[in-house]
Design a protein around this motif. Structure first.
Motif, PDB file in Angstrom:
ATOM      1  N   UNK B 617       0.845  -1.212   0.000  1.00 51.54           N
ATOM      2  CA  UNK B 617       0.000   0.000   0.000  1.00 51.54           C
ATOM      3  C   UNK B 617       0.871   1.248   0.000  1.00 51.54           C
ATOM      4  N   UNK B 618       1.990   1.128   0.732  1.00 47.92           N
ATOM      5  CA  UNK B 618       2.764   2.368   0.919  1.00 47.92           C
ATOM      6  C   UNK B 618       3.412   2.809  -0.387  1.00 47.92           C
ATOM      7  N   UNK B 619       3.791   1.809  -1.213  1.00 46.21           N
ATOM      8  CA  UNK B 619       4.342   2.274  -2.513  1.00 46.21           C
ATOM      9  C   UNK B 619       3.231   2.957  -3.316  1.00 46.21           C
ATOM     10  N   UNK B 620       2.020   2.400  -3.208  1.00 48.07           N
ATOM     11  CA  UNK B 620       0.919   3.040  -3.954  1.00 48.07           C
ATOM     12  C   UNK B 620       0.742   4.481  -3.468  1.00 48.07           C
ATOM     13  N   UNK B 621       0.728   4.651  -2.129  1.00 51.69           N
ATOM     14  CA  UNK B 621       0.529   6.016  -1.581  1.00 51.69           C
ATOM     15  C   UNK B 621       1.679   6.900  -2.044  1.00 51.69           C
ATOM     16  N   UNK B 622       2.922   6.277  -2.027  1.00 54.35           N
ATOM     17  CA  UNK B 622       4.095   7.075  -2.436  1.00 54.35           C
ATOM     18  C   UNK B 622       3.873   7.580  -3.862  1.00 54.35           C
ATOM     19  N   UNK B 623       3.398   6.626  -4.733  1.00 56.67           N
ATOM     20  CA  UNK B 623       3.175   7.015  -6.137  1.00 56.67           C
ATOM     21  C   UNK B 623       2.188   8.169  -6.189  1.00 56.67           C
ATOM     22  N   UNK B 624       1.138   8.055  -5.393  1.00 58.39           N
ATOM     23  CA  UNK B 624       0.085   9.087  -5.447  1.00 58.39           C
ATOM     24  C   UNK B 624       0.698  10.458  -5.205  1.00 58.39           C
ATOM     25  N   UNK B 625       1.431  10.555  -4.078  1.00 53.87           N
ATOM     26  CA  UNK B 625       1.997  11.867  -3.713  1.00 53.87           C
ATOM     27  C   UNK B 625       3.003  12.298  -4.791  1.00 53.87           C
ATOM     28  N   UNK B 626       3.866  11.348  -5.164  1.00 56.56           N
ATOM     29  CA  UNK B 626       4.962  11.719  -6.083  1.00 56.56           C
ATOM     30  C   UNK B 626       4.387  12.230  -7.409  1.00 56.56           C
ATOM     31  N   UNK B 627       3.477  11.428  -8.009  1.00 62.23           N
ATOM     32  CA  UNK B 627       2.998  11.800  -9.341  1.00 62.23           C
ATOM     33  C   UNK B 627       2.214  13.098  -9.276  1.00 62.23           C
ATOM     34  N   UNK B 628       1.316  13.247  -8.208  1.00 61.96           N
ATOM     35  CA  UNK B 628       0.470  14.464  -8.225  1.00 61.96           C
ATOM     36  C   UNK B 628       1.375  15.679  -8.086  1.00 61.96           C
ATOM     37  N   UNK B 629       2.359  15.603  -7.156  1.00 61.07           N
ATOM     38  CA  UNK B 629       3.194  16.824  -7.000  1.00 61.07           C
ATOM     39  C   UNK B 629       4.035  17.029  -8.265  1.00 61.07           C
ATOM     40  N   UNK B 630       4.517  15.934  -8.891  1.00 65.65           N
ATOM     41  CA  UNK B 630       5.341  16.100 -10.109  1.00 65.65           C
ATOM     42  C   UNK B 630       4.538  16.824 -11.186  1.00 65.65           C
ATOM     43  N   UNK B 631       3.289  16.323 -11.434  1.00 62.24           N
ATOM     44  CA  UNK B 631       2.507  16.909 -12.540  1.00 62.24           C
ATOM     45  C   UNK B 631       2.122  18.341 -12.183  1.00 62.24           C
ATOM     46  N   UNK B 632       1.728  18.546 -10.884  1.00 62.83           N
ATOM     47  CA  UNK B 632       1.327  19.922 -10.495  1.00 62.83           C
ATOM     48  C   UNK B 632       2.514  20.860 -10.696  1.00 62.83           C
ATOM     49  N   UNK B 633       3.702  20.418 -10.240  1.00 65.25           N
ATOM     50  CA  UNK B 633       4.901  21.258 -10.385  1.00 65.25           C
ATOM     51  C   UNK B 633       5.146  21.556 -11.855  1.00 65.25           C
ATOM     52  N   UNK B 634       5.067  20.478 -12.707  1.00 67.23           N
ATOM     53  CA  UNK B 634       5.372  20.665 -14.142  1.00 67.23           C
ATOM     54  C   UNK B 634       4.393  21.672 -14.737  1.00 67.23           C
ATOM     55  N   UNK B 635       3.110  21.494 -14.419  1.00 60.26           N
ATOM     56  CA  UNK B 635       2.122  22.388 -15.038  1.00 60.26           C
ATOM     57  C   UNK B 635       2.306  23.796 -14.504  1.00 60.26           C
ATOM     58  N   UNK B 636       2.667  23.878 -13.218  1.00 60.94           N
ATOM     59  CA  UNK B 636       2.893  25.225 -12.663  1.00 60.94           C
ATOM     60  C   UNK B 636       3.997  25.925 -13.456  1.00 60.94           C
ATOM     61  N   UNK B 637       5.124  25.166 -13.679  1.00 63.71           N
ATOM     62  CA  UNK B 637       6.224  25.784 -14.454  1.00 63.71           C
ATOM     63  C   UNK B 637       5.726  26.088 -15.859  1.00 63.71           C
ATOM     64  N   UNK B 638       4.892  25.191 -16.394  1.00 61.81           N
ATOM     65  CA  UNK B 638       4.440  25.339 -17.779  1.00 61.81           C
ATOM     66  C   UNK B 638       3.589  26.613 -17.903  1.00 61.81           C
ATOM     67  N   UNK B 639       2.700  26.840 -16.882  1.00 59.60           N
ATOM     68  CA  UNK B 639       1.772  27.981 -17.048  1.00 59.60           C
ATOM     69  C   UNK B 639       2.407  29.277 -16.544  1.00 59.60           C
ATOM     70  N   UNK B 640       3.612  29.176 -16.042  1.00 58.26           N
ATOM     71  CA  UNK B 640       4.225  30.406 -15.428  1.00 58.26           C
ATOM     72  C   UNK B 640       4.360  31.508 -16.484  1.00 58.26           C
TER      73      UNK B 640
END
Lengths: 494, 640, 499, 184, 105
Positions: B617-640
């Motif tokens: 379960x913990x790897x799944x949770x890790x993926x959740x946090x990692x991917x959401x923050x990665x994509x949010x960060x990328x889009x944030x840089x993208x829309x800057x």
């Protein structure tokens, strides 16, 4: 000054409002009856008939009210329009069909699953009607708590327990993020109501814009978890494999339908689509889940895990279409309904196969172990399973094609040709894993292994009933839906 | 003038073929042979009637031909092909030759195939061949000529491969068919030019194209004329076995001898020249091609003669002599006189058929042994065959007053008139070589002691076989009278027939020779060829292994100048290898590879992705946090 | 002869397919029923021929049957009948009848095989007659499923790979067509997805890289995969070698023809301005030529007989593609004629070889030899159909090829010249097969497996051979049928060339 | 800016101390050796946040926090931990997974916090008139029965589901099951 | 009371986000399921604090009502989760999350 208990200005029930709420009332009654039945340790057959009757009654009432009633408001926590009614009706339909072949665990009389199922259905029906985030959160929890419990139905088997533990832990973890997201909304706009938030969203400027985007991202990623879009789909395969078959099929179909429609309604109500970056985020998730979900599904050797990943792919299809506002809703509902019914057939035939091969009830079948089926199962089921898989793949004469066509036409209408290309590649890869699972049944020569007499042959009968009805519904629904689409489109106009 | 009879000439052999091939299929040579011969005789009868009908009709040159419109074969857009039969003066002669010699050969082969086990197949193919040849001759439209052209190729393939048990026979058949097909490509190109540039396939209208001024000035590109003539020449070289594409004729000897006589001597091989004679006005429009024909003919005549001199198999000698005589006909065409070529076609048909049938009866007598080294001293055992063979040989070397003399002399005269002395001397050399190898074959077969027990036991074949020989011998002696040179009086039947068949489109013949020049030419050719013949007769009587050619040339000539091997090496093997290579590359490696490769790639990446699903379960949770923050960060840089 | 007959042409096989599903018990009854089923089907065909002849509508694609099927999706169930699709329907019905004769008494061909076959027939006739883009797409895809199962279940050794490959390739092509239909569907000013309204759709823009070009490419790719044109043909040899006899005859006789018909109807007739662009027509001719030459080289290389015949049909279809893009009436009608001719000749080849294969169960050329001795009549028929497929004059193959090459010569002489080598190579590899199978000493395989044909098997071959011989000389009858329809198409195309 | 009285003034020492203590207790939960100590530090954090609520004037919320959250749920945790008498669970294994996550979670969170703190006035006060009694029990309960009436009812079903579920799960513990570790 | 330069709102937001982060970190790293559940409660606590701060800031009771709903839901989840962990530890002897990996791939 004393406040009368019911402040009529906000919470006023008119004389004929009970007609609108009648399906919910029926559900409440159903839950009560089933809890009593649970306490009396009723046998499976009784539970099945009870839950089927309540659920189909609710579905009929929902569809009936679709034609007679207009829009019904209950403060900001419920708005019952035609679309919400169709969604709720669909969910009740799926639940009714999947409740037909739920089998309590063999050692102890578990008769609580009826109540849990109905509560879960209640949650799903309420979710699209929520018009403020608090109500949304509560309905989401009403939906997921029974889901965690239902997947722990065979609680003496490790697989079922492990699946429900995983689903619960992940669900709780993700709902924290969801809560953080809506509290950010609250922080920015000062209220949970969708209108207030949409006002705040349009007014937001500069750094606040980024804050809104993070809030939306948090909320959407937690809902994407529920619907198993790509980066958050890891739980899906394990729960589909671990949970009992009818529950897994119900969850697969109904949660997607209810959560996706509530996303469309809530996000367009709050005007979140025009925040910069949100539609890009949703489309990116869609593309990822179509392509990578299909690639994953190609390598699966077990039918239920393959269905899980095909669920990811279909969720990806819907995600591609989402960020185009409210007009997208009818095609999304149609697509997900046909998807749910097809998955239902697959799980039903899988259950029949389990019975005929004499496997233990929570075992899941290798795709190429279907070969021995040829000698033991009448070809009617194989044709049914073929029908369902090819309809999922979207081969024309089957209903799955028409709904996918309508969905893709939305992409074409907004000239998003790159996404259309991704969708078509997804369908092509989809062809790969759907056909590959058809191959062992149809194309390999029949191995006539010994015929085992399955002791629970009676439940087999109900399974056949399910498959037949679902099959007919599917065809009927597939076509008439499209005709009905026009009439509901007018209804949509507020 | 409409004449319904023409279709029966065609239908008779067709019916014979169907009767023998599909319905009767009985084993005895007598019955199936009889049916076949009857069919060809009926055809002969009808053609005689038609020819008399034609000769009676002496209207203006444009109208004096018989038409028998059957049906429209195909008509779409600019391609209109009516299936009409037409009889002009030139075709009437050819008709008589085909049906006449055909019937004789049918009679001959009844006894020749007496001990075969499925003679019905042979006779049905032979009748089919006759039908196809008649279509080729009688057709009024070039496309229908092509129908006959390929039909004849098919029948020669079937007949060469008649004894299909031995693989080399079927290989020879395939070789013949494919080389003919190479020629057919040329014919097709000519057809396309005709239909697209001359807007018609009809031979008569094509000939008219030459002199209607309106058409000439309408701007047909010059390359159209050249391609038309060039591709026709290419087709003729394949069918009439000229330099590049003659290799199939010697191998075609693998078929039974009547086949070689009929197809590979009398009728089929001459169809190329016959076709060019029919469209001569169009052909003459491009002088370069005419010269090309001249030199092709000359080189083929010499090459074939050189090979024939050293051959030991009697049928091979005759085959190469046919190739060389065809070379002579091409030379006549090249010299601008289709009449001489056509005359030589007719005379050659007679004496070459005679020679082949005689050789056939010799082989029949020698129990199917064709090697001349085993023969010898047959003159007293097979008297009639010997006499006929002698007449044939005399005719071919141009013994005065025989058929060969007149036609060969006419060609030499035309060549002398057109190409001058040099051309004349070259051709004369070839003629002398012909005399040499023909008498070599004659003496080896019939004179000297019997060199094997087969030769001792050889016996004269039965009357059914030698009766056609006699008829042919008679023909090859007196057919020459049809066309006398000026010196002997003005009796030029053949030239009138050839010229009149061009629907009044006159093409001026070369300048005439003075009487003195003609006498001189005749004298030189006949004296020289007779001396060479006498010498070779004398030499080969004493020493059968005498080599005429000097040593290096002799070895080359016995191996047929390695032309077959050259073809194999230079053309067939590389193109096959290249083809196989290209196909392997394009089909197996790239496209198939692509298809299977992409499938394996997706399977592989799927397995790679599966590693992410560790199950905890913990790897799944890790993926959740990692991917959401990665994509949010990328889009944030993208829309800057 | 009211239009319901033409609609019955499609629905009758579909109804019969479901009836056959109920004949699960005995195979014999199912096979006889399958044979009898063809009689009313012929009658419906006859009625449609009468209807076609009597209809004087000179429009491009006269609609014969029309009922609304999908008002929402702007498409209605329109069926059209004209000179182009009538001969092909006739060929489909004829081939299926011959195969039903062949199927009598075969214990391997169960009733579900026959049912799938009837479904396949229904779908192929449906897509031939569909006059509505959406309905055409549905029938086009509906053909895939029965064919997939026919190859997959009743095929020989690695049939699964062949079936999957066939499905994947055709699906790839039809997805491109789906994208094109989708694009048309969302156009603002399109009234219905009917063939005529698409033809009149003006605004798509013209010239290279315009939306109209992309829609044209969408349709074209689907048909190129189906034809199969050269680069996309790798699925055909596998599909043919693994398919059972009946399936490979129908695959060669009808399914490949749909690609050619599709291009004629849905590419050339609908978007003439694009087809005429010299970039497009040049690449198509190059592909066609590549198909001819490399297809023939492919055939030369095979040791497996069925693969050689499969590659030969790649070469023949390359000719048809050349004819279509010659923009000449002769070329176009030649391509349509060659459609039927190739269907008959390759169908006969596959059928005869299928009958032999049923007894010897080997496809290697080296195992064969001396068939002429064992069964002279059958070998005579085999040689005749080989000659037809080489394009020997007097048999239909020649007329098609002659018209195609004549048409191509007018605008592009060099292509015609190189295409002639296709004829030469065709002769080479076909005669290699004949020499390997018919001539020479009787091989051990043929000695141990006597080839004795049952009456029904003779019955299935003879009509094909007769049809070929009749068509060889009476070709003009068929050319006249396609005359009117192809004249209008060519008239538009040449109008575009002049512009 | 709205002219409402600025409700939130400067933070006073009490809140700061309690806040820091709460964070320390939270870290204690994560890094404590044994489950019991982490359960106890969880109860500590809950109490300290309750103090923060009281500081803020949300007395009802504070009471609820103390009674239900700290009192019932944390106690439940302690009870379960004692019931299962677990071996002292080893220190959290940071491993590459943990560290990577720590880095990520921390950065993500602090980006938000910095954004909040750096930009003054990010959240301008709400539009209602700032009555100080917003967080009182009366206001919250009134809210429950008006705008959130239906969710309030729905939580009834939620609790019902939880109870029924727990009964179901409890039944499976008692009966002997043929299930043993490593089911084939 | 002595007031510090930092605004009350900002400090409380900082504390709640920190609590949330610590809870998330704990959930992902702790091997024992129970500790993970406790960390879950921590995260919820963080959100509650965030909510209460802004409820006060916007002086609207909605935040507080969501606070109550969260407490309720947390209670329900804790009940179910703990009972599942009890069964898991009673039956399969361990509460460590990583031991339950049978469903994967």
């Amino acid at each position: 000054m004393p406040i009368d208990f019911f402040d009529s200005s906000i919470f006023y029930l008119g004389p004929d409002d009970w007609k609108n709420l009648s399906p919910f009332i029926l559900l409440f009654a159903g839950i009560a009856v089933l809890v009593v039945a649970a306490s009396m340790r009723a046998k499976d057959l009784v539970l099945r008939t009870l839950s089927f009757s309540f659920l189909s009654g609710a579905a009929v009432l929902f569809f009936a009210s679709l034609l007679s009633q207009g829009r019904f408001f209950l403060g900001s926590s419920m708005e019952l329009g035609p679309m919400e009614r169709i969604v709720a009706g669909g969910i009740c339909l799926i639940a009714a069909l999947s409740s037909l072949y739920v089998r309590g665990p063999d050692y102890a009389r578990h008769s609580e699953w009826g109540a849990l199922l109905l509560i879960c259905v209640l949650g799903m029906c309420l979710l699209p009607t929520a018009r403020n985030w608090v109500a949304f959160f509560v309905y989401l929890e009403v939906l997921s708590i029974p889901a965690y419990l239902l997947s722990a139905l065979y609680s003496n088997r490790e697989k079922s327990l492990e699946a429900s533990m995983k689903y619960l832990m992940m669900g709780a973890f993700v709902s924290c993020f969801f809560l953080l997201g809506i509290s950010l909304f609250f922080a920015v706009s000062g209220s949970f109501k969708f209108e207030a938030i949409s006002v705040a969203m349009t007014a937001a400027a500069g750094p606040q814009q980024f804050l809104c985007f993070t809030a939306v991202a948090l909320v959407f990623s937690s809902l994407a978890f529920k619907v198993s879009l790509f980066p958050f789909h890891f739980w899906a395969a394990d729960v589909y494999q671990g949970a009992p078959a009818p529950i897994a099929s119900f969850l697969a179909g109904a949660t997607k339908l209810s959560v996706f429609s509530s996303i469309v309604l809530a996000f367009s109500e709050c005007g979140l689509w025009d925040i910069p970056g949100v539609s890009l985020y949703v489309k990116l998730l869609g593309v990822l889940s179509v392509v990578l979900g299909a690639v994953m599904a190609l390598t699966q050797s077990r039918l239920r895990r393959m269905l899980a990943y095909s669920g990811v792919v279909n969720a990806g299809f819907v995600a591609l279409v989402l960020p185009n506002g409210l007009s997208v809703l009818p095609s999304v509902i149609g697509f997900l309904l046909v998807y749910a019914l097809s998955v239902l057939i697959c799980f039903a035939v899988h259950e029949i196969a389990l019975l005929r091969l004499g496997r233990s009830m929570d075992d899941d079948l290798e795709i190429n172990s279907f070969v021995e089926l040829k000698s033991k199962l009448s070809p009617f089921y194989l044709v049914l399973l073929g029908f369902a898989l090819l309809s999922l793949a979207g081969i024309p004469p089957l209903p799955g094609f028409f709904t996918k066509y309508v969905l893709l036409s939305v992409l074409a209408k907004n000239s998003a040709f790159l996404l259309l290309a991704v969708a078509l590649i997804g369908t092509f890869l989809g062809l790969g894993f759907y056909l590959r699972s058809l191959v062992p049944m149809a194309l390999y020569p029949a191995i006539d292994s010994k015929k085992t007499n399955s002791e629970t042959s009676s439940s087999g009968a109900s399974l056949t009933a399910i498959a037949a009805t679902v099959f007919s519904l599917l065809v009927l629904f597939g076509f008439t839906y499209l005709q009905g689409l026009i009439s509901s489109a007018e209804l949509m106009a507020r | 003038m409409i004449f319904e009879g023409l279709r029966w000439i065609l239908l008779a052999p067709l019916l014979g073929a169907v009767l023998n091939g599909v319905i009767l299929q009985n084993k005895s040579a007598k019955i199936s042979g009889l049916v076949a011969t009857l069919a060809s005789l009926v055809a002969f009868g009808f053609s005689v009637v038609a020819c008399s009908q034609l000769s009676g009709l002496n209207s203006a040159p444009e109208q004096n031909f018989l038409i028998d419109p059957l049906f429209t074969w195909m008509s779409s857009g600019h391609v209109y092909v009516p299936f009409n039969l037409e009889l002009t003066s030139i075709t009437s002669v050819m008709l008589l030759v085909i049906t006449g010699i055909g019937s004789l050969i049918h009679i001959y082969s009844i006894s020749y195939l007496s001990e075969e086990e499925s003679p019905w197949r042979f006779f049905s193919y032979l009748n089919l061949f006759l039908a196809a040849m008649l279509v080729l001759v009688l057709a009024s439209n070039l496309a229908v000529v092509f129908l006959g052209w390929e039909g004849v190729g098919l029948c020669s393939y079937l007949l060469i491969g008649y004894w299909y048990k031995k693989p080399e026979n079927t290989a020879a058949g395939m070789k013949a068919f494919i080389t003919n097909r190479v020629g057919d490509i040329g014919f097709l190109i000519a057809l396309f030019v005709a239909f697209s540039f001359f807007q018609t396939g009809d031979i008569s209208r094509l000939a008219e194209r030459v002199n209607d001024y309106a058409f000439l000035s309408s701007g047909v590109p010059t390359w159209a004329w050249y391609t038309f003539a060039g591709s026709l020449l290419w087709a003729a070289t394949a069918k009439s076995a000229q330099i590049p594409l003659y290799i199939w004729l010697p191998d075609a000897m693998a078929g039974p001898t009547p086949v070689s006589a009929l197809i590979h001597a009398a009728t089929m091989v001459t169809s190329g020249i016959f076709l060019i004679c029919r469209v001569w006005p169009l052909f003459a429009m491009s002088p370069v091609i005419v010269d090309a024909a001249f030199w092709i003919g000359m080189s083929t005549a010499w090459l074939a003669a050189l090979i024939a001199v050293s051959q030991t198999d009697v049928k091979k000698v005759l085959a190469y002599s046919t190739v060389s005589q065809l070379g002579f006909m091409f030379v006549a065409l090249g010299a601008g006189s289709p009449a001489a070529a056509f005359f030589h076609v007719i005379t050659h048909a007679c004496f070459k058929a005679l020679l082949f049938l005689a050789a056939g009866s010799v082989i029949h007598g020698m129990h199917h042994k064709q090697e001349m080294s085993l023969m010898g001293g047959l003159k007293d055992k097979m008297k009639i065959t010997h006499v006929c063979f002698l007449i044939g040989t005399l005719a071919i070397i141009g013994f005065p007053l025989t058929a060969g003399f007149f036609s060969k002399d006419m060609i030499l005269a035309k060549v002398f008139a057109a190409q001058g002395v040099f051309g004349y001397i070259l051709l004369l050399g070839a003629a002398l070589l012909t005399a040499a190898y023909m008498f070599r074959a004659y003496t080896l077969c019939f004179w000297g002691g019997a060199r094997s027990e087969y030769a001792q036991k050889a016996h004269e074949s039965d009357p059914l076989m030698y009766m056609p020989l006699v008829v042919l011998a008679f023909l090859s002696l007196f057919i020459g009278w049809l066309e006398l040179p000026e010196v002997f009086g003005h009796f030029t039947k053949i030239t009138d027939w050839v010229h009149s068949s061009w629907y009044g489109v006159g093409v001026g013949e070369q300048a005439h020779l003075s009487h003195l020049a003609e006498w001189l030419l005749m004298l030189i050719t006949s004296v020289l060829s007779l001396t060479v013949a006498y010498y070779s007769f004398k030499i080969y009587q004493r020493n059968p292994e005498f080599k005429i050619l000097p040593e290096p040339l002799h070895k080359w000539s016995t191996n047929k100048f390695y032309v077959d091997e050259a073809f194999e090496l230079l053309l067939i093997k590389p193109s096959m290898k290249a083809g196989r290579f290209i196909n392997r590359i394009s089909d197996e490696t790239t496209f198939n590879g692509l298809a299977n490769g992409s499938f394996r790639f997706t399977r592989l990446s799927g397995r790679l992705l599966a590693l992410f699903h560790t199950g905890s379960v913990q790897t799944y949770a890790w993926h959740f946090v990692f991917w959401s923050s990665l994509i949010v960060g990328a889009i944030f840089l993208w829309t800057l | 002869m009211d239009p319901i007959n033409t609609a019955m042409l499609i629905f009758w096989p579909a109804i019969f397919a479901f009836l056959l599903f109920t004949f699960r018990k005995n195979k014999k009854a199912a096979q006889w029923a399958n044979m009898v089923f063809h009689l009313p089907w012929f009658w419906f065909l006859y009625q449609s021929c009468l209807l076609w002849r009597s209809s004087t509508a000179d429009g491009m694609f006269p609609i014969v049957f029309n009922s609304d099927f999908f008002p929402l999706l702007k498409s209605n169930f329109a069926l059209g009948l004209d000179g182009l699709n009538l001969p092909l329907i006739g060929l489909n019905v004829f081939l299926s009848f011959c195969l039903s004769l062949y199927a009598l008494g075969k214990e391997k061909l169960s009733s579900s095989y026959l049912a799938l076959f009837a479904l396949l027939n229904a779908a192929s006739v449906g897509s031939l007659m569909a006059a509505d883009a959406f309905v055409f797409y549905i029938f086009w895809e509906a053909m895939l499923i029965p064919m997939f199962f026919l190859i997959g279940i009743w095929g020989s050794k690695n049939r699964v790979y062949a079936a999957l490959k066939f499905f994947a390739f055709t699906m790839l092509g039809s997805l491109a067509m789906l994208a094109a239909i989708l694009y048309l569907w969302v156009q603002p000013d399109i009234q219905s997805m009917g063939w005529h309204s698409i033809a009149q759709l003006g605004l798509l823009g013209d010239g290279l890289w315009s939306p109209r070009f992309w829609v044209f490419c969408g349709f074209l790719i689907a048909f190129l995969v189906k034809i199969p044109a050269w680069p996309l043909h790798v699925w055909l040899p596998d599909a043919h070698t693994e398919a059972p006899t009946g399936a490979s005859v129908i695959l060669a006789g009808v399914l490949l023809k749909l690609g050619v018909y599709g291009i004629a109807r849905w590419c050339l007739a609908l978007f003439p301005s694009i087809a005429v662009l010299d970039v497009v027509s040049f690449t198509m001719k190059v592909l066609a030529l590549a198909g001819i030459i490399l297809g023939s080289y492919g055939a030369l290389r095979q040791t497996d007989i069925k693969r050689t015949i499969a590659y030969s049909s790649v070469a023949h279809l390359g000719f048809m593609l050349l004819g279509l893009f010659s923009f000449q009436l002769a070329g176009f009608q030649g391509a349509m004629f060659q459609n039927i001719a190739h269907g008959l000749s390759t169908g006969a080849l596959f059928l005869i070889f299928g009958i032999i294969y049923d007894r010897t169960h080997t496809r290697e050329l080296s195992d064969y030899g001396g068939l002429g001795i064992v069964n002279p009549r059958l070998s005579m028929l085999f040689v005749l159909s080989v000659m037809a497929s080489i394009g020997l004059p007097g048999l239909p193959g020649f007329i098609g090829e002659f018209l195609i090459l004549n048409g191509t010569f007018v605008l592009s002489p060099w292509f015609a010249f190189f295409a002639c080598f296709g004829i030469l190579l065709g002769a080479v590899y076909m005669l290699r097969i004949v020499r390997g199978m018919i001539y020479g000493e009787t091989s051990s395989v043929l000695k141990s497996h006597p080839i004795k044909l049952s009456f029904s098997e003779w019955g299935s071959i003879i009509p094909m051979i007769i049809a070929m011989i009749v068509l060889g000389f009476w070709g003009q009858g068929l050319i006249a049928v396609t005359a009117r329809a192809s004249a209008t198409i060519i008239y538009n195309l040449q109008g575009e060339i002049l512009r | 800016m709205s002219e409402g009285i600025v409700v939130m003034g400067q933070v006073n020492l009490f809140q700061v101390v309690v806040g820091i203590l709460a964070l320390a207790a939270a870290i204690g939960v994560v890094h404590s050796k044994s489950a019991v100590s982490s359960a106890l530090s969880l109860m500590a954090t809950l109490f300290l946040t309750a103090f923060l609520y009281f500081a803020k004037g949300a007395y009802f919320a504070g009471v609820v926090q103390v009674l239900i959250y700290a009192g019932a749920i944390a106690v439940l945790f302690v009870f379960i931990v004692m019931l299962l008498d677990l071996k002292p669970s080893r220190v959290a294994i940071p491993g590459q997974k943990g560290v990577a996550l720590l880095a990520f979670a921390a950065t993500a969170m602090f980006v938000v916090v910095v954004a909040l703190l750096a930009v003054p006035g990010l959240f301008e006060p709400g539009l209602q008139e700032s009555n100080l009694t917003a967080l009182s029990a009366k206001a919250i309960s009134y809210n429950f029965v008006s705008t959130y009436m239906l969710p309030f009812q729905a939580t009834g079903f939620l609790i019902l589901a939880a109870i029924v579920g727990v009964i179901m799960l409890a039944k499976s513990v008692r009966s002997p099951s043929n299930e043993s570790r490593g089911e084939p | 009371m002595i007031s510090l330069p930092v605004g009350e709102l900002e400090f409380h937001v900082f504390v709640s986000i920190a609590l949330f982060a610590i809870g998330a970190y704990g959930f992902l790293c702790k091997r024992s399921g129970l500790i993970a559940l406790m960390c879950l409660e921590l995260m919820l606590n963080g959100v509650n604090l965030f909510l209460m701060t802004f409820s006060k800031h916007h002086s609207s009771p909605d935040g507080a009502s969501l606070f109550l709903f969260i407490v309720l839901v947390a209670a329900a989840e804790a009940a179910i989760a703990l009972s599942i962990f009890v069964i898991l530890s009673r039956r399969f002897g361990s509460v460590v999350l990583d031991d339950y990996r049978r469903l994967k791939g």
